[in-house]
Design a protein around this motif. Structure first.
Motif, PDB file in Angstrom:
ATOM      1  N   ALA A 225      -3.543 -28.649 -54.675  1.00  0.00           N
ATOM      2  CA  ALA A 225      -3.026 -27.652 -55.608  1.00  0.00           C
ATOM      3  C   ALA A 225      -2.289 -28.311 -56.764  1.00  0.00           C
ATOM      4  O   ALA A 225      -2.428 -27.883 -57.922  1.00  0.00           O
ATOM      5  CB  ALA A 225      -2.098 -26.684 -54.859  1.00  0.00           C
TER       6      ALA A 225
ATOM      7  N   GLU B 172      -1.354 -22.291 -51.031  1.00  0.00           N
ATOM      8  CA  GLU B 172      -0.027 -22.691 -51.501  1.00  0.00           C
ATOM      9  C   GLU B 172       0.645 -21.542 -52.246  1.00  0.00           C
ATOM     10  O   GLU B 172       1.852 -21.335 -52.130  1.00  0.00           O
ATOM     11  CB  GLU B 172      -0.143 -23.920 -52.399  1.00  0.00           C
ATOM     12  N   GLY B 173      -0.139 -20.798 -53.003  1.00  0.00           N
ATOM     13  CA  GLY B 173       0.426 -19.654 -53.715  1.00  0.00           C
ATOM     14  C   GLY B 173       0.914 -18.576 -52.773  1.00  0.00           C
ATOM     15  O   GLY B 173       1.953 -17.949 -53.011  1.00  0.00           O
ATOM     16  N   THR B 174       0.189 -18.379 -51.687  1.00  0.00           N
ATOM     17  CA  THR B 174       0.617 -17.403 -50.686  1.00  0.00           C
ATOM     18  C   THR B 174       1.930 -17.808 -50.048  1.00  0.00           C
ATOM     19  O   THR B 174       2.811 -16.973 -49.827  1.00  0.00           O
ATOM     20  CB  THR B 174      -0.458 -17.266 -49.589  1.00  0.00           C
TER      21      THR B 174
ATOM     22  N   GLY C 221       4.278 -19.567 -51.450  1.00  0.00           N
ATOM     23  CA  GLY C 221       5.322 -19.336 -52.431  1.00  0.00           C
ATOM     24  C   GLY C 221       5.688 -17.874 -52.552  1.00  0.00           C
ATOM     25  O   GLY C 221       6.867 -17.517 -52.646  1.00  0.00           O
ATOM     26  N   GLN C 222       4.675 -17.004 -52.517  1.00  0.00           N
ATOM     27  CA  GLN C 222       4.929 -15.568 -52.605  1.00  0.00           C
ATOM     28  C   GLN C 222       5.729 -15.075 -51.425  1.00  0.00           C
ATOM     29  O   GLN C 222       6.654 -14.287 -51.549  1.00  0.00           O
ATOM     30  CB  GLN C 222       3.603 -14.814 -52.681  1.00  0.00           C
TER      31      GLN C 222
ATOM     32  N   GLU D  59      -3.341 -28.238 -60.769  1.00  0.00           N
ATOM     33  CA  GLU D  59      -2.417 -27.740 -61.788  1.00  0.00           C
ATOM     34  C   GLU D  59      -2.342 -28.703 -62.972  1.00  0.00           C
ATOM     35  O   GLU D  59      -2.211 -28.280 -64.123  1.00  0.00           O
ATOM     36  CB  GLU D  59      -1.028 -27.550 -61.176  1.00  0.00           C
TER      37      GLU D  59
ATOM     38  N   ILE E 182      -5.214 -23.818 -53.508  1.00  0.00           N
ATOM     39  CA  ILE E 182      -4.330 -23.156 -54.472  1.00  0.00           C
ATOM     40  C   ILE E 182      -3.916 -21.786 -53.940  1.00  0.00           C
ATOM     41  O   ILE E 182      -2.735 -21.399 -54.013  1.00  0.00           O
ATOM     42  CB  ILE E 182      -5.038 -23.012 -55.835  1.00  0.00           C
ATOM     43  N   GLU E 183      -4.875 -21.058 -53.386  1.00  0.00           N
ATOM     44  CA  GLU E 183      -4.561 -19.727 -52.847  1.00  0.00           C
ATOM     45  C   GLU E 183      -3.569 -19.829 -51.699  1.00  0.00           C
ATOM     46  O   GLU E 183      -2.612 -19.052 -51.624  1.00  0.00           O
ATOM     47  CB  GLU E 183      -5.846 -19.042 -52.371  1.00  0.00           C
TER      48      GLU E 183
END
Length: 230
Positions: A192, A221-223, A225-226, A196, A218-219
């Motif tokens: 990820a 890692e983004g999850t 963070g959310q 970036e 990426i999905e």
């Protein structure tokens, strides 16, 4: 350091990020705490001890906390969890019994699943209620650990923290148990971060993985963070 190979290594903050459990709660569970002059001992001894007084976790601790948190979310008290761990440790002979595939709950009681041979010679699964100390046959209890691969001995081997769709796995034998792209073993955080900076296609080429693997990293890692921000 060699003793840490194959068991995973996590700080409470890292474990909390993966499990969505506050790190302060994890430390309290593994160190014990005092409330109104009453001492509550640790739920169990952590798998990792670096000898510096700080709390670190292994993969089995990660799985144990995941199940303990699920039980508590179902309304089981931490005191009952501690009692259940002690009873199950004696019944199963495991240091981390909560993370085996033999634990079940219906939201009110805690059971361990065993196999018995009946008078007719047929083997059947039975549930031992840890508090009533009697066997109960119950077909309504769903397994808690649907996203975990277990070995033949019932111990957890792999955890698919976002389900199997993203192909992200936590394997204590690879990358010190950090989340990795399952096929290549490249940490999702690395993929990820590379995407970036350089973009998905360049990151995929650099790490010799399909572009879809980078997108999934990426999905994932983004999850994380959310969920942490929620």
């Amino acid at each position: 350091m060699d003793d840490l190979i194959g068991i995973g290594l996590y700080t409470p903050a890292e474990a909390g990020r993966l499990l969505h459990v506050p790190s302060a709660k994890i430390i309290r569970w593994l160190r014990g705490h005092i409330v109104k002059n009453r001492h509550y001992p640790a739920l169990w001894k952590p798998q990792v001890d670096l000898g510096d007084g700080r709390i670190f976790l292994g993969f089995r601790d990660l799985m144990e906390i995941r199940v303990a948190d699920a039980f508590i979310r179902e309304g089981v008290s931490a005191i009952r969890i501690r009692e259940a761990i002690d009873l199950a440790r004696d019944a199963l002979g495991r240091d981390h019994p909560l993370s085996t595939d033999q634990f079940r709950t219906d939201g009110r009681e805690i059971f361990i699943r065993t196999v018995e041979t009946g008078a007719d010679g047929q083997e059947r699964a039975v549930l031992l209620n840890l508090f009533r100390r009697q066997y109960e046959f119950n077909g309504i209890i769903e397994p808690i650990l649907k996203s975990v691969d277990f070995g033949h001995d019932g111990d957890p081997l792999l955890w698919w923290p976002a389900g199997r769709r993203l192909n992200v796995v936590i394997d204590p034998a690879r990358a010190f148990g950090q989340p990795i792209e399952a096929s290549s073993s490249v940490p999702t955080a690395v993929l990820a971060a590379a995407a970036e900076i350089d973009g998905i296609d360049v990151a995929a080429t650099a790490f010799d993985v399909p572009a879809i693997a980078v997108r999934r990293a990426i999905e994932f890692e983004g999850t994380l963070g959310q969920r942490m921000a929620a």
